[in-house]
Structure formats: structure tokens, C-alpha cells
Motif scaffolding. Structure first.
Motif, mmCIF file in Angstrom:
data_model
loop_
_atom_site.group_PDB
_atom_site.id
_atom_site.type_symbol
_atom_site.label_atom_id
_atom_site.label_comp_id
_atom_site.label_asym_id
_atom_site.label_seq_id
_atom_site.Cartn_x
_atom_site.Cartn_y
_atom_site.Cartn_z
ATOM 1 N N THR A 47 0.822 -1.206 0.000
ATOM 2 C CA THR A 47 0.000 0.000 0.000
ATOM 3 C C THR A 47 0.857 1.257 0.000
ATOM 4 O O THR A 47 0.611 2.203 -0.768
ATOM 5 C CB THR A 47 -0.937 -0.020 1.223
ATOM 6 O OG1 THR A 47 -1.823 -1.146 1.111
ATOM 7 C CG2 THR A 47 -1.749 1.252 1.331
ATOM 8 N N LEU A 48 1.866 1.290 0.862
ATOM 9 C CA LEU A 48 2.736 2.465 0.910
ATOM 10 C C LEU A 48 3.524 2.611 -0.386
ATOM 11 O O LEU A 48 3.691 3.732 -0.898
ATOM 12 C CB LEU A 48 3.695 2.383 2.096
ATOM 13 C CG LEU A 48 4.552 3.637 2.289
ATOM 14 C CD1 LEU A 48 3.689 4.827 2.691
ATOM 15 C CD2 LEU A 48 5.660 3.407 3.308
ATOM 16 N N ALA A 49 3.995 1.494 -0.944
ATOM 17 C CA ALA A 49 4.740 1.553 -2.203
ATOM 18 C C ALA A 49 3.857 2.084 -3.329
ATOM 19 O O ALA A 49 4.305 2.890 -4.156
ATOM 20 C CB ALA A 49 5.283 0.167 -2.560
ATOM 21 N N LEU A 50 2.590 1.650 -3.366
ATOM 22 C CA LEU A 50 1.668 2.160 -4.384
ATOM 23 C C LEU A 50 1.438 3.655 -4.192
ATOM 24 O O LEU A 50 1.471 4.435 -5.159
ATOM 25 C CB LEU A 50 0.338 1.405 -4.319
ATOM 26 C CG LEU A 50 -0.750 1.903 -5.274
ATOM 27 C CD1 LEU A 50 -0.304 1.794 -6.732
ATOM 28 C CD2 LEU A 50 -2.063 1.138 -5.054
ATOM 29 N N ALA A 51 1.209 4.076 -2.950
ATOM 30 C CA ALA A 51 0.984 5.496 -2.684
ATOM 31 C C ALA A 51 2.192 6.329 -3.114
ATOM 32 O O ALA A 51 2.047 7.372 -3.764
ATOM 33 C CB ALA A 51 0.676 5.715 -1.202
ATOM 34 N N ASN A 52 3.394 5.872 -2.768
ATOM 35 C CA ASN A 52 4.609 6.602 -3.145
ATOM 36 C C ASN A 52 4.736 6.706 -4.662
ATOM 37 O O ASN A 52 5.147 7.738 -5.200
ATOM 38 C CB ASN A 52 5.842 5.911 -2.563
ATOM 39 C CG ASN A 52 5.964 6.116 -1.064
ATOM 40 O OD1 ASN A 52 5.356 7.022 -0.505
ATOM 41 N ND2 ASN A 52 6.737 5.268 -0.412
ATOM 42 N N THR A 53 4.400 5.623 -5.350
ATOM 43 C CA THR A 53 4.484 5.615 -6.817
ATOM 44 C C THR A 53 3.495 6.596 -7.429
ATOM 45 O O THR A 53 3.818 7.326 -8.378
ATOM 46 C CB THR A 53 4.237 4.198 -7.350
ATOM 47 O OG1 THR A 53 5.168 3.288 -6.758
ATOM 48 C CG2 THR A 53 4.387 4.146 -8.865
ATOM 49 N N LEU A 54 2.274 6.631 -6.893
ATOM 50 C CA LEU A 54 1.257 7.543 -7.425
ATOM 51 C C LEU A 54 1.608 9.002 -7.127
ATOM 52 O O LEU A 54 1.364 9.895 -7.946
ATOM 53 C CB LEU A 54 -0.111 7.196 -6.846
ATOM 54 C CG LEU A 54 -0.659 5.808 -7.205
ATOM 55 C CD1 LEU A 54 -2.020 5.585 -6.544
ATOM 56 C CD2 LEU A 54 -0.762 5.620 -8.709
#
Length: 396
Positions: free
Chosen positions: A313-320
């Protein structure tokens, strides 16, 4: 240009993603939708993710929630794990991992799901995060620039556009089948019996992983001398054990677990959950991401499932967030592939760690049992091996 991110599932994973994105959304003018079939209410949380169960948060998950600004509130009602004791019933091999030796305040933390849900939802800015609850996505229709989603709610059915659709509605997601996302299912032939127990001597901050003839069991420290029990049983035994009268159940558990915490004196309501390793063969498509148990559902005994999902979840948020800085759409396939490539090694390692540990300690063949016993002895006397094991368990 304003973008819309729709998250199907307002449980622990979906709400964590909304929280991780809301500052960026506020600045960028994004709309975040949380679509949830079971809305929170003043009497408590009816959403299955926020039921009476507890979750073991790793040290890595604590760092994530510190970054998201909710740890100080969450910590008011968590129980730290000071030590992990791993043992194999009937064999002398055991291993102990100590927080002080690992130079961390705790190896992990046990939180009741209802409290985690209350803190997460309380931290959401409802000017940025739009709730559609109760609401159910009955159909998702791919479009060149996103998805059309048909949402059924008390006000009727409506079709909404979204630039990015995030499916985080759990291991039984009907949307995945509708979209043709195949999931590989490997049944363990086991059931997790979940309840809370109280011991006469208390837990002293120790989490126990005990491997028995019927399967592995874990006891995780909670407040008021309680421990959260996850007892893995063969499918043909679980119903009989779960339905035992309290005294008979505690005797059966005591026989399997031993007297590490003294006598077991009280047990709560029991629930059973069939266990399988489930992995989605696709996690991203153009304008689509699959998160949480919908993406990968792990055996609970190693306590890795939610912690892996939170790292995803955090990795997706950082990517977005990075995509927004680069003026890219959050639904672009190149953006979502960047997320998946970043997380894939973590996913592969964590799934393998959890699955192999479960299968190794669920097998009673004499040669495997002997090797497993030597492994536990070696783990306890070889600091580099113990540290590697501890860091994996802590999500670091």
C-alpha cells in the motif's frame, strides 16, 4: 486536471491507502472514493476487516503508521511483543528472539482490528476522501481512460468514472472473477481457529509460535493478560474442537501448548477460517490495481499477510505521488508497472517465507521433524541466522 481514484473496500488496506494518498490528493485536486459495503457506525464496525480479531503489526508497519501520522493514537491500545518464542512440541529444539537483542523497542505490536479501523477512519479527511457506504460495485467496465463502475447504494444504482480502480475488497472479491483475473489457490487442508484466551500467569509480552501434531498455533500478547490465539487444525477436526465446552477446549489447548503461561483459565468466542495460499496472477492492468488479500492471501501463522499488504500500500501510494509530480496519470500502465516492479521481490520473498514455514512445521515426517528441530537449535545459537529471521519477521 482533476483525477479520481476509487478504492473498492474500506477495510484496513483500503483505508490505509486512502490515508497515504490524502495529502497528495488535497494538493493535486484528486478525488478519492472509498466504496464499502459495510459502513462504520457509532456502535462499532460491521466491516469484516474490523471484527473482533487482532492483527500483529511488524516493526516495519509501525514505521509506516508513524509516517502516516497515526501511530501515537494507535499506540494507546496496542500490546508490544518483547520476545518471540518458537518451539516444536515433543522436541527439545526452540528459538527465542528478543527485542532488546535486536535493538528495537518491540518485535511487533498486537492491535485489535476494531481499534485500528477506528483510528484509520478517524484520520481521514472527508473533504478529500468521499465515502460511498453502504455501496457495492456490481460491475467494472474498462474504458480507454479508466473504468466505468456501476455502484449500487441505498440511493440507487449509478455509473461513475474513475481514472484508477483499486480492488481491495478481500480474498473473496467477486470483481476479480468478473474481470477475468485468475487466482492460483493452494489449499493447506487446514482451518484457523481464532479466539482470545486468558492465562493465570499472563504473557509478559511474549508471542509464542508452537508447532504441534495437529498443526502450528500462535499465541500473541494482548491487554489484560489476554492472548490472541490462532490455532491451525486439520479440516476434519476444527468444527469438533471449536464446539467444545470452554473447560474442555482449554484442556485440549493446554495439552497442545503446554504451561508456558501457566494455566489457561478463560476463552472467548471461537471462529474458524479455511486456509489457502491464494495469489492473483495479475496485480496491475492499465487503470487497475489489486491490493491486500485480493492480491495475495497468506497463512496467518507467520503473521506476514497484512504487513506485506501494508508495504504494498505504501509503495503504491509513493508511486502515485511521484507520478503526480511527473504530471502523469495515476492510471497509466507504466506508472503501475513501476509499483509492481518495486514490490515484486518483497512479495516473492514474503510469500515463500510464510508458505515454506507453514508447510515445514505442518509436516510430521520423522526426518523432516529431526531437521526442523536441528534448525531451531541452530537458529538459537547462530546470531547471523537469528538476525536474518528476525528482520524478515519484523518486516525490515
Amino acid at each position: 486536471m482533476s483525477k479520481t481514484i476509487s478504492i473498492v473496500g474500506g477495510g484496513m488496506v483500503g483505508a490505509s491507502l486512502a490515508l497515504a494518498l490524502q495529502d497528495c490528493a488535497r494538493k493535486a485536486g484528486w478525488t478519492i472514493r472509498l466504496i464499502e459495503a459495510h459502513p462504520p457506525n457509532r456502535e462499532g464496525f460491521t466491516q469484516p476487516s474490523y471484527d473482533a480479531r487482532s492483527t500483529a503489526l511488524s516493526q516495519g508497519s509501525r514505521k509506516i503508521y508513524e509516517r502516516l501520522g497515526i501511530w501515537s493514537t494507535l499506540a494507546q491500545r496496542v500490546e508490544p511483543i518483547r520476545q518471540i518464542h518458537v518451539s516444536d512440541r515433543g522436541n527439545p529444539g526452540s528459538a527465542r528472539i528478543n527485542a532488546a537483542q535486536e535493538r528495537v523497542p518491540a518485535l511487533g505490536y498486537v492491535v485489535e482490528n476494531a481499534w485500528l479501523g477506528e483510528v484509520l477512519i478517524g484520520a481521514l479527511d472527508h473533504d478529500v476522501v468521499e465515502w460511498i457506504a453502504p455501496g457495492r460495485v456490481v460491475r467494472a467496465i474498462p474504458a480507454p481512460d479508466g473504468y466505468g463502475i456501476e455502484v449500487d447504494s441505498p440511493t440507487g444504482e449509478q455509473t461513475l468514472h474513475t481514472d484508477l480502480l483499486v480492488i481491495a475488497d478481500g480474498g473473496r472479491s467477486s470483481l476479480l472473477s468478473q474481470l477475468g483475473v485468475h487466482r492460483e489457490v493452494s489449499p493447506y487442508g487446514q482451518v484457523a481457529l481464532v479466539t482470545n484466551v486468558t492465562s493465570a500467569e499472563g504473557h509478559d509480552g511474549v508471542a509464542y509460535e508452537r508447532f504441534t501434531d495437529s498443526g502450528p498455533l500462535a499465541l500473541l500478547p494482548m491487554s489484560e493478560s489476554r492472548s490472541a490465539l490462532v490455532w491451525t487444525l486439520p479440516e476434519d477436526q476444527s468444527a469438533e474442537v471449536a464446539s467444545l465446552p470452554d473447560d474442555a477446549f482449554l484442556q485440549r489447548l493446554q495439552l497442545a501448548f503446554g504451561y508456558h503461561m501457566g494455566a489457561l483459565v478463560k476463552v472467548g468466542e471461537r471462529n474458524c477460517y479455511p486456509l489457502s495460499l491464494i495469489e492473483a496472477e495479475e496485480q496491475v492492468r492499465s487503470h487497475l490495481v489489486i491490493l491486500g488479500n485480493a492480491a495475495h492471501s497468506l497463512h496467518p501463522i507467520a503473521g506476514q499477510g497484512f504487513n506485506l499488504s501494508l508495504r504494498d500500500t505504501l509503495a503504491l501510494a509513493n508511486t502515485l505521488i511521484r507520478a503526480q509530480q511527473e504530471r502523469k496519470s495515476p492510471g497509466e500502465l507504466s506508472v503501475l508497472m513501476r509499483y509492481l516492479e518495486r514490490q515484486r521481490s518483497d512479495q516473492l520473498m514474503t510469500v515463500a517465507f510464510s508458505d515454506r514455514l507453514t508447510r515445514l512445521f505442518s509436516n510430521r515426517q520423522p526426518l523432516l521433524a529431526a531437521g526442523r528441530n536441528l534448525g531451531l537449535l541452530g537458529l538459537d545459537i547462530l546470531p547471523p541466522a537469528k538476525r536474518l529471521f528476525a528482520r524478515q519477521a519484523m518486516g525490515l
